[in-house]
Design an enzyme around this catalytic site. Structure first.
Site, short mmCIF file in Angstrom:
data_model
loop_
_atom_site.label_atom_id
_atom_site.label_comp_id
_atom_site.label_asym_id
_atom_site.label_seq_id
_atom_site.Cartn_x
_atom_site.Cartn_y
_atom_site.Cartn_z
N HIS A 120 67.90 -29.34 -26.08
CA HIS A 120 68.02 -29.89 -24.73
C HIS A 120 69.44 -29.71 -24.16
CE1 HIS A 120 68.05 -33.07 -21.60
NE2 HIS A 120 66.73 -32.98 -21.60
N SER A 169 65.47 -33.37 -16.22
CA SER A 169 66.61 -32.95 -17.04
C SER A 169 67.09 -31.57 -16.66
CB SER A 169 66.23 -32.94 -18.53
OG SER A 169 66.27 -34.21 -19.09
N ASP A 182 74.74 -35.09 -23.62
CA ASP A 182 73.39 -34.66 -23.98
C ASP A 182 73.26 -34.61 -25.50
OD1 ASP A 182 70.82 -33.04 -23.87
OD2 ASP A 182 71.37 -32.97 -21.76
#
Length: 763
Positions: free
Chosen positions: A206, A547, A140
C-alpha cells in the site's frame, strides 16, 4: 490494505474482540494519548519527558508506575505523550489545566500511470525548477525502495532544509536521493513479527503504491502482467519522498500517527499524504486532525482520503477544515474479463485476472453440482487456512463456501458460484481451474483474483446457471482481463459521502481524484493479492480505494507549491478546489460525494483568485464551534495568553473563508436562509475585473454582494457576501445545489453551494 483485505481484517478484528472482551476490566491499563497543545516556551527550563512524568506521577500517585506507564513523548512539533493508564487516571489527567484532551489509542485502517494523463498532467507539462526541492511525506505502510519508481538517477543531494533521517532494518538497507528519509513507529507493539518487517520496509504494498502515485519517477513499460501497460509515474516525479511507516498488519495506531506527524513537521516536509482513516471525532480527540493542525501552522498541507464506506451518506472521514479531504473517481479506462461458454455465448465480467487460459475450454460446474455430500471432504486442505474467510453471498445452495464443495467435483473445473467474496480463494484450495462469481448489484471495483476468475451480474449468472443445468458436459473458458475505454469521470461506488457529522456547515469531501483501478509501484516483499498462497510477485499493481485518490491530490498540491512556495496550505487548497471540474452526476453523489469536483492541477497552478485562511481564522472558527479558552490557548502556544476574545469573531453561517459553501438544515426546517462572508486574494497579474455568475435551481435564491470585484495589484484582497434563501422544503431528503463562479474571461473561480436537509426519523 485494499478493500477486499479490509473485509477480512474486519472479521478477524471481530473474532479477536470477542475473545478479549470477557477479560477486559476497569483495572487494566490501556494506551491513551494525552494532548497538550503547542510546544511550551518553557521547554528550555524543563524537558518534555520531565513535564510528562510530573503529570503522570500526579495522576497515578506512584513515581515508579508513572515512569513505567509512559510510552512516548511528543515534543518536536507539538506537546503531548502516550501512556498506559487506568480509566480514573485518564480522567484525572483530562481535568489538569495543562492538558487539552485525553483519548484512547485506537487502531485505524488504510483506505485502500494513466491517471495523470487523464488529469492533463502529461510528461511535457510545464514544471517548476523548484519541484526537486519539494518533499512529500507519506504516512503509510513503508516503502519498497528497490522499486524502479524510486530510482534516484539524476537526483542531487536532499534539499538543505531536510532535517530527517533514514532508519535501516530488515529488508531495508537505506535511502537514496529520491527517497530521502524513512522511519517506522511501533509504539504499542502493533506489528506482527510473523508478517511485518520491523523496519521501514513495505510488506503490504500500500505505501509503495501511494508513494509512487504521488512522486514516483517515470517508468516506461510498466504493467501488471501486461495489464494497463504504459508509463507509470507520479504527479511530481522530481520531488523527494519521506516515508513514515505507521501501519502494520493489524492496522495503524493513533499514537504512531501522532509520532510520525511530530517528526515529519520537524523534518521539513512540504506536503503530508495520509491514506488512513477512522470514525470522525472531535478535533481535539483526533490524531490526524491534531497533527494536521500543527502542520498547517508550519505551512504544511495535509491531504487525506475520505474513506471507503460509500455509497452510504454520512460516512466521510478526515473532516477537519484544514485538511484536504479526497474522494475517489474513475479515469477513462476500466478492466473487463470475458468468459465464453461451450455453446458459444460470451459474457463480460469484471476483475483483474492476470491468467491466460491454457486450454480452449474447461469443464464447467456450479456449487449445487459440486456439493460436498460428506461432513468434511476438503482433502489435505488445512482448516486453519480458511478460518477467517467470509462469504457474503451464500444463498440457494450454490455458494462456494467453506465445506460446501467436494474437491473431487471441483478439481480442474471452472466453478460458477453465487457470491462474490473470497470464492476464488476456496476454489483455489480445492484445485479448481477458475471461478465465475455473482455480483448482487453492478460494481465498478475490479479485484485481483487468486485464480482465473471474473464477476458477473445476477442476470448473466442466471444465464450461465441455466446452461450448466441444461447441458450434459458444460464447458467454459475465462479470458485474461482486457483494458477498455469508458466514459469518465464518475464517483467510485465505495467512496465515502457526506454530509459530515462534526461541523455541519463545512462541505466534505473537498475534492476528488482518480482512485479506481490505479496502476502504481508495489512491494516485491508481498504477493499482488496479499495472500500467502499467491506466488505472484510484481513491481506494479492495480488497486482501488480513496487511498489511491489521496496521493493524486498530495502531488497536485506539491505541484502548485513548486510554483508558489510562499502560498499557505489554505491558498493551495483553494486553488485546487476552485479550479476543479464539477462532476455531472446526481446531487447526492456530486457535491456530497466529490465536493468541488475532480482536480485539474494545471489550472490550479494559476487560479486567479484564492480563498486564504490564516491560523487566526481557524481559531475564530473553533471558538464559534464551542472550543473553550483554555484549549484555544494551548493550541496557539507562546508566552502571551490567548483566549477567544483575542480574535475577531467568526462571521456568517460557517464562520470560515472556505472555498465551498454549505449548510445542513434542521430536520423540521421549512424555509431557510444562510449568509456566507468571503474574502478573495488576487494572485494573477495586472488589472482584473471579476464578475459573479450564479447557477441555481428553482427554489434556491443566491445573491452575491457585490457582484463585481476589481483588482489592480497582486495580492489585493476583496470581500463579498453570499445570501442564500429558499423554501418551503419538501419532506424527505432535500438537496439544493448551486454554483458561484467568479470570471474575468481568463480564470474561472468556482465554489459549490449546497443546502442539505436530512430525512426525519420515523416514529
Amino acid at each position: 490494505m485494499n478493500i477486499k483485505q479490509n473485509l477480512v481484517a474486519f472479521v478477524c478484528n471481530l473474532i479477536l474482540a470477542a475473545t478479549l472482551i470477557n477479560g477486559s476490566t476497569d483495572h487494566e491499563r490501556k494506551a491513551y494519548i494525552v494532548y497538550m497543545g503547542d510546544v511550551s516556551d518553557d521547554r528550555a527550563t524543563i524537558s518534555a519527558m520531565e513535564e510528562h512524568h510530573g503529570l503522570l506521577s500526579k495522576a497515578i500517585g506512584d513515581e515508579k508506575i508513572a515512569r513505567e506507564s509512559r510510552i512516548y513523548s511528543y515534543e518536536k512539533s507539538f506537546n503531548g505523550f502516550a501512556a498506559r493508564l487506568l480509566p480514573q487516571e485518564a480522567q484525572r489527567l483530562s481535568e489538569d489545566e495543562n492538558v487539552v484532551s485525553v483519548f484512547p489509542n485506537t487502531i485505524r485502517k488504510l483506505h485502500t500511470t494513466r491517471s495523470w494523463d487523464f488529469l492533463g498532467m502529461t510528461k511535457t507539462i510545464e514544471r517548476s525548477q523548484l519541484e526537486s526541492n519539494i518533499i512529500v511525506a507519506v504516512l503509510d505502510t513503508g516503502i519498497y525502495v528497490k522499486s524502479p519508481s524510486f530510482n534516484d538517477k539524476g537526483f542531487g543531494p536532499p534539499p538543505a532544509k531536510w532535517k530527517g533521517k533514514c532508519v535501516t532494518g530488515r529488508n531495508f538497507t537505506g535511502c537514496n536521493n529520491k527517497v530521502i528519509g524513512a522511519r517506522y513507529y511501533n509504539l504499542d507493539n502493533a506489528a506482527d513479527p510473523d508478517r511485518d518487517n520491523i523496519s521501514p520496509a513495505d510488506t503490504d504494498g500500500h505505501g509503495s503504491h501511494t508513494s509512487s502515485t504521488a512522486a514516483g519517477v517515470a517508468v516506461n513499460g510498466a504493467s501488471l502482467y501486461g495489464l494497463a501497460k504504459g508509463t507509470a509515474r507520479g504527479g511530481v516525479p522530481s520531488a523527494r519522498i519521506a516515508v513514515y511507516k505507521v501501519c502494520w498488519n493489524g492496522g495503524c495506531t493513533d499514537m504512531d500517527l501522532l509520532a510520525a506527524f511530530d517528526d515529519a513537521i520537524h523534518d521539513g516536509v512540504d506536503v503530508i499524504s495520509i491514506s488512513i482513516g477512522g470514525s470522525p471525532r472531535s478535533f481535539l480527540d483526533d490524531p490526524i486532525a491534531i497533527g494536521s493542525f500543527h502542520a498547517m501552522k508550519k505551512g504544511i498541507l495535509t491531504s487525506c482520503s475520505a474513506g471507503n464506506d460509500g455509497p452510504y451518506p454520512g460516512t466521510v472521514q478526515n473532516i477537519a477544515p484544514w485538511i484536504v479531504t479526497v474522494a475517489a473517481t474513475s479515469s477513462d479506462r476500466k478492466f473487463e474479463t470475458a468468459l465464453k461458454l461451450g455453446n458459444g455465448d460470451t459474457v463480460s465480467g469484471i476483475s483483474v485476472n492476470t491468467f491466460s487460459p491454457r486450454k480452449k475450454m474447461y469443464p464447467l460446474t456450479n456449487g449445487a453440482h459440486a456439493a460436498n455430500t460428506t461432513a468434511d471432504n476438503y482433502g489435505n486442505v488445512r482448516w486453519i487456512e480458511i478460518l477467517f474467510y467470509v462469504d457474503l453471498g451464500a444463498d440457494n445452495g450454490i455458494a462456494c463456501d467453506y465445506g460446501t464443495l467436494s474437491m473431487d467435483k471441483v478439481k480442474g473445473k471452472i466453478v460458477y458460484c453465487l457470491g462474490s467474496a473470497s470464492q476464488d480463494y476456496f476454489i483455489k484450495l480445492l484445485e479448481g481451474a477458475g471461478t465465475i462469481m455473482v455480483l448482487d448489484e453492478p460494481s465498478d471495483i475490479a479485484f485481483t483474483t487468486l485464480i482465473s476468475a471474473t464477476s458477473v451480474l445476477i442476470k448473466q449468472g442466471i444465464k450461465i446457471d441455466r446452461y450448466i443445468n441444461s447441458t450434459k458436459n458444460p464447458q467454459a473458458v475465462i479470458y485474461k482481463t482486457k483494458t477498455v475505454n469508458t466514459t469518465a469521470p464518475f464517483l467510485a461506488s465505495f467512496s465515502s459521502r457526506g454530509p459530515q457529522t462534526i461541523n455541519l456547515n463545512i462541505l466534505k469531501p473537498d475534492i476528488a481524484a482518480p482512485g479506481l483501478d490505479v496502476l502504481a509501484a508495489y512491494s516485491e516483499l508481498v504477493s499482488i493479492s496479499g495472500e500467502r498462497t499467491d506466488k505472484r510477485i510484481a513491481p506494479f499493481n492495480i488497486i482501488s480505494g480513496t487511498s489511491m485518490a489521496c496521493p493524486h491530490v498530495s502531488a497536485a498540491a506539491a505541484y502548485v507549491k513548486s510554483f508558489h512556495p510562499d502560498w499557505s496550505p489554505a491558498a493551495i487548497k483553494s486553488a485546487l478546489m476552485t479550479t476543479a471540474t464539477p462532476l455531472k452526476i446526481k446531487p447526492e453523489d456530486a457535491e456530497l460525494g466529490s465536493g468541488s469536483g475532480q482536480i485539474n492541477p494545471r489550472r490550479a497552478a494559476h487560479p486567479g483568485l484564492v480563498y486564504d485562511i490564516t491560523m487566526s481564522s481557524y481559531i475564530s472558527f473553533l471558538c464559534k464551534e464551542g472550543y473553550n479558552d483554555t484549549n484555544i490557548g494551548k493550541l496557539i502556544g507562546g508566552k502571551k495568553k490567548h483566549t477567544c476574545s483575542s480574535f475577531k469573531p467568526a462571521q456568517g453561517t460557517d464562520g470560515l473563508n472556505y472555498p465551498s459553501m454549505h449548510t445542513q438544515l434542521n430536520v423540521t426546517a421549512s424555509r431557510f436562509s444562510a449568509v456566507f462572508y468571503r474574502t478573495v486574494t488576487h494572485v494573477g497579474f495586472g488589472n482584473s475585473v471579476y464578475n459573479a455568475i450564479v447557477t441555481s435551481p428553482k427554489g434556491l435564491s443566491v445573491q452575491v454582494l457585490p457582484s463585481t470585484l476589481k483588482f489592480n495589484k497582486l495580492h489585493q484582497q476583496k470581500s463579498f457576501k453570499v445570501v442564500v434563501k429558499g423554501g418551503p422544503m419538501k419532506n424527505g431528503t432535500q438537496i439544493l445545489s448551486a454554483l458561484l463562479e467568479w470570471s474575468d474571461s481568463r480564470h474561472s473561480v468556482k465554489s459549490p453551494i449546497l443546502i442539505y436537509k436530512p430525512i426525519p426519523l420515523s416514529g
